[in-house]
Scaffold this motif. Sequence first.
Motif, PDB file in Angstrom:
ATOM      1  N   VAL A  76       0.862  -1.175   0.000  1.00  0.00           N
ATOM      2  CA  VAL A  76       0.000   0.000   0.000  1.00  0.00           C
ATOM      3  C   VAL A  76       0.897   1.223   0.000  1.00  0.00           C
ATOM      4  CG1 VAL A  76      -1.843   1.230   1.183  1.00  0.00           C
ATOM      5  CG2 VAL A  76      -1.751  -1.271   1.279  1.00  0.00           C
ATOM      6  N   LYS A  77       1.079   1.798  -1.177  1.00  0.00           N
ATOM      7  CA  LYS A  77       1.982   2.944  -1.305  1.00  0.00           C
ATOM      8  C   LYS A  77       1.280   4.208  -0.842  1.00  0.00           C
ATOM      9  CE  LYS A  77       4.707   1.122  -5.136  1.00  0.00           C
ATOM     10  NZ  LYS A  77       5.204   1.357  -6.507  1.00  0.00           N
ATOM     11  N   PRO A  78       1.953   5.023  -0.068  1.00  0.00           N
ATOM     12  CA  PRO A  78       1.365   6.304   0.327  1.00  0.00           C
ATOM     13  C   PRO A  78       1.258   7.235  -0.866  1.00  0.00           C
ATOM     14  CG  PRO A  78       3.662   6.199   1.003  1.00  0.00           C
ATOM     15  CD  PRO A  78       3.309   4.835   0.454  1.00  0.00           C
ATOM     16  N   ASP A  79       0.378   8.212  -0.731  1.00  0.00           N
ATOM     17  CA  ASP A  79       0.221   9.194  -1.807  1.00  0.00           C
ATOM     18  C   ASP A  79       1.530   9.909  -2.075  1.00  0.00           C
ATOM     19  OD1 ASP A  79      -2.419   8.569  -2.093  1.00  0.00           O
ATOM     20  OD2 ASP A  79      -3.100  10.102  -0.674  1.00  0.00           O
ATOM     21  N   ASN A  80       1.807  10.099  -3.333  1.00  0.00           N
ATOM     22  CA  ASN A  80       3.040  10.768  -3.714  1.00  0.00           C
ATOM     23  C   ASN A  80       2.904  12.267  -3.463  1.00  0.00           C
ATOM     24  OD1 ASN A  80       5.387  11.677  -4.872  1.00  0.00           O
ATOM     25  ND2 ASN A  80       5.228  10.329  -6.654  1.00  0.00           N
ATOM     26  N   ASN A  81       3.584  12.753  -2.421  1.00  0.00           N
ATOM     27  CA  ASN A  81       3.507  14.163  -2.080  1.00  0.00           C
ATOM     28  C   ASN A  81       4.122  15.050  -3.156  1.00  0.00           C
ATOM     29  OD1 ASN A  81       2.263  13.581   0.398  1.00  0.00           O
ATOM     30  ND2 ASN A  81       4.241  13.283   1.407  1.00  0.00           N
ATOM     31  N   ASN A  82       4.973  14.453  -3.998  1.00  0.00           N
ATOM     32  CA  ASN A  82       5.590  15.248  -5.057  1.00  0.00           C
ATOM     33  C   ASN A  82       4.568  15.727  -6.075  1.00  0.00           C
ATOM     34  OD1 ASN A  82       8.263  14.972  -4.090  1.00  0.00           O
ATOM     35  ND2 ASN A  82       8.365  12.921  -4.954  1.00  0.00           N
ATOM     36  N   TYR A  83       3.445  15.011  -6.203  1.00  0.00           N
ATOM     37  CA  TYR A  83       2.445  15.401  -7.175  1.00  0.00           C
ATOM     38  C   TYR A  83       1.881  16.788  -6.883  1.00  0.00           C
ATOM     39  CZ  TYR A  83       2.262  10.813  -9.405  1.00  0.00           C
ATOM     40  OH  TYR A  83       2.563   9.681 -10.105  1.00  0.00           O
ATOM     41  N   ALA A  84       1.693  17.123  -5.602  1.00  0.00           N
ATOM     42  CA  ALA A  84       1.139  18.431  -5.254  1.00  0.00           C
ATOM     43  C   ALA A  84       2.080  19.541  -5.696  1.00  0.00           C
ATOM     44  CB  ALA A  84       0.878  18.504  -3.748  1.00  0.00           C
ATOM     45  N   MET A  85       3.368  19.392  -5.375  1.00  0.00           N
ATOM     46  CA  MET A  85       4.337  20.409  -5.775  1.00  0.00           C
ATOM     47  C   MET A  85       4.534  20.424  -7.282  1.00  0.00           C
ATOM     48  SD  MET A  85       8.327  20.888  -4.636  1.00  0.00           S
ATOM     49  CE  MET A  85       7.884  21.374  -2.982  1.00  0.00           C
ATOM     50  N   SER A  86       4.628  19.241  -7.891  1.00  0.00           N
ATOM     51  CA  SER A  86       4.878  19.164  -9.325  1.00  0.00           C
ATOM     52  C   SER A  86       3.752  19.801 -10.127  1.00  0.00           C
ATOM     53  CB  SER A  86       5.059  17.702  -9.739  1.00  0.00           C
ATOM     54  OG  SER A  86       5.253  17.589 -11.129  1.00  0.00           O
ATOM     55  N   SER A  87       2.512  19.486  -9.779  1.00  0.00           N
ATOM     56  CA  SER A  87       1.374  20.059 -10.512  1.00  0.00           C
ATOM     57  C   SER A  87       1.302  21.565 -10.320  1.00  0.00           C
ATOM     58  CB  SER A  87       0.071  19.397 -10.048  1.00  0.00           C
ATOM     59  OG  SER A  87      -0.115  19.562  -8.655  1.00  0.00           O
ATOM     60  N   SER A  88       1.587  22.044  -9.105  1.00  0.00           N
ATOM     61  CA  SER A  88       1.581  23.494  -8.861  1.00  0.00           C
ATOM     62  C   SER A  88       2.653  24.190  -9.680  1.00  0.00           C
ATOM     63  CB  SER A  88       1.790  23.773  -7.368  1.00  0.00           C
ATOM     64  OG  SER A  88       0.779  23.174  -6.590  1.00  0.00           O
ATOM     65  N   CYS A  89       3.835  23.589  -9.727  1.00  0.00           N
ATOM     66  CA  CYS A  89       4.934  24.184 -10.492  1.00  0.00           C
ATOM     67  C   CYS A  89       4.604  24.253 -11.981  1.00  0.00           C
ATOM     68  CB  CYS A  89       6.218  23.387 -10.265  1.00  0.00           C
ATOM     69  SG  CYS A  89       6.897  23.532  -8.602  1.00  0.00           S
ATOM     70  N   MET A  90       4.027  23.191 -12.507  1.00  0.00           N
ATOM     71  CA  MET A  90       3.702  23.190 -13.933  1.00  0.00           C
ATOM     72  C   MET A  90       2.610  24.193 -14.266  1.00  0.00           C
ATOM     73  SD  MET A  90       4.077  19.274 -15.332  1.00  0.00           S
ATOM     74  CE  MET A  90       3.291  18.439 -13.964  1.00  0.00           C
ATOM     75  N   LEU A  91       1.636  24.385 -13.367  1.00  0.00           N
ATOM     76  CA  LEU A  91       0.584  25.368 -13.618  1.00  0.00           C
ATOM     77  C   LEU A  91       1.145  26.789 -13.607  1.00  0.00           C
ATOM     78  CD1 LEU A  91      -2.378  23.892 -11.536  1.00  0.00           C
ATOM     79  CD2 LEU A  91      -2.098  23.891 -14.020  1.00  0.00           C
ATOM     80  N   ILE A  92       2.080  27.057 -12.699  1.00  0.00           N
ATOM     81  CA  ILE A  92       2.731  28.368 -12.689  1.00  0.00           C
ATOM     82  C   ILE A  92       3.517  28.580 -13.982  1.00  0.00           C
ATOM     83  CG2 ILE A  92       4.458  29.790 -11.519  1.00  0.00           C
ATOM     84  CD1 ILE A  92       3.647  28.428  -8.914  1.00  0.00           C
ATOM     85  N   SER A  93       4.218  27.544 -14.408  1.00  0.00           N
ATOM     86  CA  SER A  93       4.963  27.625 -15.661  1.00  0.00           C
ATOM     87  C   SER A  93       4.020  27.854 -16.837  1.00  0.00           C
ATOM     88  CB  SER A  93       5.778  26.345 -15.862  1.00  0.00           C
ATOM     89  OG  SER A  93       6.660  26.467 -16.950  1.00  0.00           O
ATOM     90  N   CYS A  94       2.856  27.217 -16.807  1.00  0.00           N
ATOM     91  CA  CYS A  94       1.862  27.406 -17.870  1.00  0.00           C
ATOM     92  C   CYS A  94       1.430  28.868 -17.957  1.00  0.00           C
ATOM     93  CB  CYS A  94       0.645  26.514 -17.618  1.00  0.00           C
ATOM     94  SG  CYS A  94       0.904  24.773 -18.007  1.00  0.00           S
ATOM     95  N   PHE A  95       1.312  29.532 -16.817  1.00  0.00           N
ATOM     96  CA  PHE A  95       0.909  30.943 -16.804  1.00  0.00           C
ATOM     97  C   PHE A  95       1.917  31.797 -17.573  1.00  0.00           C
ATOM     98  CE2 PHE A  95       1.573  35.088 -14.751  1.00  0.00           C
ATOM     99  CZ  PHE A  95       0.357  35.685 -15.045  1.00  0.00           C
TER     100      PHE A  95
END
Length: 519
Positions: free
Chosen positions: A175-194
Amino acid sequence: MQSFLIILVMITSTTSLCDEDHSVIKKDHNNFDLNTSAFTNSDKDDCECKKKVCARKCCPMGYGYVLEERKCVPTPDGFNPPVWKEHKLLEGFNATDDMHFLIGKMNCTIEKNESRIPLEPAIDTYHLRSDGQLYVDIPENIPSAFIYGPDKYCIDTFVNEKNETQLNALICFVVKPDNNNYAMSSSCMLISCFFILLTVAVYAFLPELRNLHGMVLMAYLLSFFVGFLFFATMQILILKKEIIQRECTILTFIIYFSLLSAFFWLNVMCYDIWWTFSGKRATSGRHGSVMKRFYCYAGYAFGVPTILTVILAALEFSDLPMQHPLLPMLRRQGCFLYGTSKLIYLYGPIVILCVANMIFFTLTAIKIARIKKDTEMLRSKDSSTHDQDRKDTQRMNLSCSRFSLYVKLFAVMGVNWILEVVSSFYPEADFFWQFSDAYNVLVGLIIFIIFVCKKKTFKLIKKRVKDFRKANTNNNEVTNISNKIVTRWRKGERNASVETIKTSVGGNTRNTTNDIFQL
């Protein structure tokens, strides 16, 4: 002679470990504990596994497993599970004769968060494969397919409280824990998209930048924008556990196409700047020829990724065996490409494009050096063609400026690609992932700085804004004049008729009938 004796001793000592006495499990199962379902003699099994394909049975032959009591009990039902080769059932295959079964439950590692759980009734899609591994399909999970070796599963006849039997299996499920990197990674990519979208807006706003180079750059940025946007969307849905495998596969194809298109547009930039300095570019600056060239670039930059995406989808939904190296396994390994598939289908084309880009840059740099040398030689001589020389120098400086921008862009994306490759080989390195995610923000910001944050661009923006204000002011004046004309006409001032209405505006008298119909 002495060396021969040494080799002979080594051979005899090796074979003695797997002789007849040590290669077969004893029928009395003296080393098997029926209460714990544990079997401790593993050396004998290692020898047997060199001769036959090994699988694992929870209890000895003639015994079944009671899940509630966690022990083995005698059962008259025979044990002969069906065996599959990939996804096809092997008819007439006798598992007990053709395979060697290791006896005893597997050891699950607590340090890796492994839990020993039964498959049924929660999961009913599983089968024993001819290579001794257990295939388990969990449709609601991402990834949906799991392959367990004999050290991570045991299959047997399970006995319930009513003394009924059915085939079932125990697995070591992580049972793998949620990947906390996804929160930071998605936020970073959305900022880059802006910032990427802001750069495209500036180029679309300024007519001076909507030339061939500007259109190619906008196509490149929009491709990257779509890829980052859908990648961030995928990670957010995974984080919230609101995504199913079908949606994951569709998003994978969109992201794959978008990212490849971005790299192919970058390749177009490198080719176009080389073409500029090669002397083969046509001197005509007509709009039609520019658009024709852009359409050819678009056919290449969008066409090849389309073909590669279709190939990826065709292989994914083909009947290739699971262990085939060309099988993408998108629906079995999780969202997006993973492992060998990522290396072949994503990193492979990117590597080829990066090598081609470096070749174009090298050839362009050599050509620039030659042109500068020739220009300096001409300047040192008396010549009557100073005006033409000045024009050529201006074009040269403009092309060199574009070349410098593309080199910077290639360097930025090259670093991003290198970080992506390294992070894929070290998925557990949280610090490196955080650094890579932070760089995703810098990608959009650096692109914005390189192509927008320049004095020339700011001057063009200021000029464009002034032109808009001037145009709005003129439109307001025309509107006010028209309103005055219509108002006077309605009031019947100066006994004007419908056919000829004459008015004085600014001291001038004119026939306004035509003016009204022209508004």
